[in-house]
Design an enzyme around this catalytic site. Structure first.
Site, PDB file in Angstrom:
ATOM      1  N   GLU A  28     -46.065   2.989 -10.314  1.00  0.00           N
ATOM      2  CA  GLU A  28     -47.231   3.614  -9.706  1.00  0.00           C
ATOM      3  C   GLU A  28     -48.306   3.930 -10.742  1.00  0.00           C
ATOM      4  O   GLU A  28     -49.499   3.780 -10.477  1.00  0.00           O
ATOM      5  CB  GLU A  28     -46.845   4.909  -8.978  1.00  0.00           C
ATOM      6  N   HIS A  79     -44.117   3.778 -15.399  1.00  0.00           N
ATOM      7  CA  HIS A  79     -43.616   3.570 -14.048  1.00  0.00           C
ATOM      8  C   HIS A  79     -44.560   2.649 -13.285  1.00  0.00           C
ATOM      9  O   HIS A  79     -45.717   2.445 -13.671  1.00  0.00           O
ATOM     10  CB  HIS A  79     -43.490   4.904 -13.324  1.00  0.00           C
ATOM     11  N   CYS A 131     -45.544  10.461 -10.767  1.00  0.00           N
ATOM     12  CA  CYS A 131     -46.119   9.416  -9.921  1.00  0.00           C
ATOM     13  C   CYS A 131     -46.679  10.010  -8.628  1.00  0.00           C
ATOM     14  O   CYS A 131     -47.690   9.529  -8.113  1.00  0.00           O
ATOM     15  CB  CYS A 131     -45.078   8.344  -9.636  1.00  0.00           C
ATOM     16  N   ASP A 176      -9.835  -7.557 -14.028  1.00  0.00           N
ATOM     17  CA  ASP A 176      -8.642  -7.082 -13.304  1.00  0.00           C
ATOM     18  C   ASP A 176      -8.303  -5.640 -13.688  1.00  0.00           C
ATOM     19  O   ASP A 176      -7.957  -4.821 -12.828  1.00  0.00           O
ATOM     20  CB  ASP A 176      -7.444  -7.988 -13.610  1.00  0.00           C
ATOM     21  N   CYS A 214     -41.586   9.797  -8.357  1.00  0.00           N
ATOM     22  CA  CYS A 214     -41.060  10.991  -9.007  1.00  0.00           C
ATOM     23  C   CYS A 214     -41.988  12.180  -8.752  1.00  0.00           C
ATOM     24  O   CYS A 214     -43.209  12.041  -8.701  1.00  0.00           O
ATOM     25  CB  CYS A 214     -40.885  10.767 -10.508  1.00  0.00           C
ATOM     26  N   ARG A 261     -19.549   6.046 -22.707  1.00  0.00           N
ATOM     27  CA  ARG A 261     -20.338   5.893 -23.935  1.00  0.00           C
ATOM     28  C   ARG A 261     -21.565   5.022 -23.674  1.00  0.00           C
ATOM     29  O   ARG A 261     -22.670   5.327 -24.120  1.00  0.00           O
ATOM     30  CB  ARG A 261     -19.462   5.265 -25.026  1.00  0.00           C
TER      31      ARG A 261
END
Length: 209
Positions: free
Chosen positions: A56, A54, A89, A199, A79, A181
């Site tokens: 941080e 991350h 973090c 579309d 987090c 998926r």
């Protein structure tokens, strides 16, 4: 909240760092972090390719001992826990004894959802949120969309810059199943060209515009 020009400038720098990593960090969002001491940037980082480390946890060690009593600008709430069980973090920031954390937008995911800011405040840090929130939210829109729907966000794009990948399917396929998926595979933000597929996605409410 009244923000200074310096606050806005440092947060804009954090947002630029994260923007540069868009499309490279899935399944995690791209986050930018800038650490400032006495008006000077002492460290900066963005989420690494693949989503870890991350921002941080890269920036704090890079700042060295000067990190104590510094101000941290981060584009998304740190987090409060980690799915991997590693140090969060918020823990990195409290352990580093920074003085102030400025956050663009809060993270509703289970590993943040206010837990990060609560941990920071519980340790006596000044926490301020909402600076350039609109720009910060744009960085993690795909991550949040997948969190809420189980599907990656899909937009029309000419070149796919900053996206995790291109969505290619028959317009007559079960598009919800196809997208779920891909969401399970970790994709958060996909692109497609204008045409029949776009579309069909639009008709089913699956295209973000």
């Amino acid at each position: 909240m009244s923000w200074s020009d310096a606050d806005r400038g440092f947060m804009a720098q954090a947002i630029d760092l994260a923007t540069g990593r868009m499309g490279e960090t899935w399944p995690n969002p791209a986050v930018g972090c800038v650490i400032v001491k006495d008006g000077r940037v002492i460290a900066q980082a963005a989420t690494a390719p693949g989503g870890r480390p991350h921002a941080e946890e890269q920036a704090v060690p890079a700042a060295g001992p000067d990190v104590e009593r510094a101000t941290v600008y981060v584009t998304l709430e740190p987090c409060g826990a980690r799915s991997s069980g590693r140090k969060s973090c918020a823990h990195f920031l409290t352990e580093a004894r920074v003085a102030r954390v400025v956050i663009a937008c809060l993270d509703p995911s289970p590993f943040a959802a206010g837990r990060g800011t609560e941990r920071l405040r519980a340790e006596g840090l000044t926490v301020e949120t909402g600076l350039m929130c609109e720009e910060g939210a744009a960085l993690c829109e795909g991550f949040l969309h997948r969190l809420e729907t189980g599907r990656p966000l899909v937009r029309v794009s000419k070149d796919g810059a900053g996206f995790d990948g291109r969505f290619v399917a028959s317009p007559k396929a079960d598009l919800v199943t196809e997208l779920k998926r891909l969401g399970e595979a970790g994709y958060t933000r996909l692109w497609t060209s204008s045409g029949e597929l776009a579309d069909a996605l639009r008709d089913q409410g699956l295209l973000t515009e």
